[in-house]
Design an enzyme around this catalytic site. Sequence first.
Site, PDB file in Angstrom:
ATOM      1  N   SER A   1      40.250  28.972  42.564  1.00 39.19           N
ATOM      2  CA  SER A   1      41.693  29.448  42.019  1.00 39.19           C
ATOM      3  C   SER A   1      42.463  31.358  42.340  1.00 39.19           C
ATOM      4  O   SER A   1      41.212  32.176  42.700  1.00 39.19           O
ATOM      5  CB  SER A   1      41.790  29.291  40.367  1.00 39.19           C
TER       6      SER A   1
ATOM      7  N   GLU B   1      43.698  35.352  41.909  1.00 39.70           N
ATOM      8  CA  GLU B   1      44.836  36.166  40.911  1.00 39.70           C
ATOM      9  C   GLU B   1      45.500  37.032  41.721  1.00 39.70           C
ATOM     10  O   GLU B   1      44.540  37.758  43.127  1.00 39.70           O
ATOM     11  CB  GLU B   1      43.519  36.761  40.051  1.00 39.70           C
TER      12      GLU B   1
ATOM     13  N   ASP C   1      44.187  45.352  27.013  1.00 36.23           N
ATOM     14  CA  ASP C   1      43.500  46.361  26.622  1.00 36.23           C
ATOM     15  C   ASP C   1      45.070  48.082  26.399  1.00 36.23           C
ATOM     16  O   ASP C   1      46.267  47.112  26.844  1.00 36.23           O
ATOM     17  CB  ASP C   1      43.484  46.627  28.025  1.00 36.23           C
TER      18      ASP C   1
ATOM     19  N   PHE D   1      36.353  50.984  37.947  1.00 35.42           N
ATOM     20  CA  PHE D   1      36.655  50.467  37.539  1.00 35.42           C
ATOM     21  C   PHE D   1      36.337  49.897  36.769  1.00 35.42           C
ATOM     22  O   PHE D   1      36.109  48.934  35.389  1.00 35.42           O
ATOM     23  CB  PHE D   1      37.726  48.337  38.425  1.00 35.42           C
TER      24      PHE D   1
ATOM     25  N   HIS E   1      36.780  31.940  40.652  1.00 30.50           N
ATOM     26  CA  HIS E   1      38.308  32.379  40.548  1.00 30.50           C
ATOM     27  C   HIS E   1      38.152  33.765  41.108  1.00 30.50           C
ATOM     28  O   HIS E   1      37.605  34.474  40.864  1.00 30.50           O
ATOM     29  CB  HIS E   1      38.677  33.042  39.433  1.00 30.50           C
TER      30      HIS E   1
END
Length: 303
Positions: A27, A29, A121, A231, A281
């Site tokens: 998958s 994103e 968040d 990040f 993913h």
Amino acid sequence: MSDTPISSQPERLSRQSDYELEKLQLSFEFFPPKNDKMEERFWVAMDKLAPMSPRFVSVTYGAGGTTRDRTTKIVSRIEKDTGVNAAAHLTCVGASKEEVGDVIRGYQEAEISRIVALRGDPPEGVGMPFQPHPQGYKNAAELVAGIQEIGDFDISVACYPEMHPQSPDWHGDIENLKRKIDAGASRAITQMFFDNSDYLRFVDRARNAGIHAPIVAGIQPIHNFTQVANFAKRCGTSIPAWLADRFEGLEDDPETHALVAAAVAAEQVTELVDRGVTEFHFYTMNRSSLVFALARLLGRRPA
């Protein structure tokens, strides 16, 4: 990761049986584009990856629902234009149950049947303390249960191989995941990780706690090491010293950076396949080249 030479990795994968390759689930994103130029890049990436027959592609949902309308529009168009199953992200931060319910019903009206359900968040950013809305859901497990009350959705949730930064301990972290699965989630997708042993230990912890749902390995190809490292620091993902060393001094050498990024990602996914992992993913950052190459390396060919 292992010390197996990269040159041997395609040979290892080529020895997989057709049955093993058929078990692989991929998958991808994406995030909703913010302007016309970004939207053009988004559809170029989508058109490149759609033929790789993913289980689904997902589109993120900004803090506080700031990209809700764009997410709905993009997800609906993906399914209609490409025929690929698409999932919309959904968070409950800063919203009442009624407001979240309106979003869920909007997904139903748009014929979106897959949701990635996240607590989310705060608008202040990743790592800031979470304060539930006074009339809202307190956590992702409550959100999953609320989605199930409204309709029959395929629901994915998040999990954290290195423990969520706000979890008190491993017991609390795993119990939180179990509540999400028990509430009706079909699978958990991990936060990015770069040490495969973290993922494998996490799966063991989950299985020992009676969690039997798939725990999908979330893979972050490193398109820009500085951005990914920043990040990672905010979300509690470790950057191993060996990984930082590989990218040291490549800030102004994009060609070598890309080659190193491809090698790192190839090592990670092939080692996981060797350990029996069949579900991945990929966090694309709306870029297709690295993810497309990894899908090919895993034996996936355009339909």
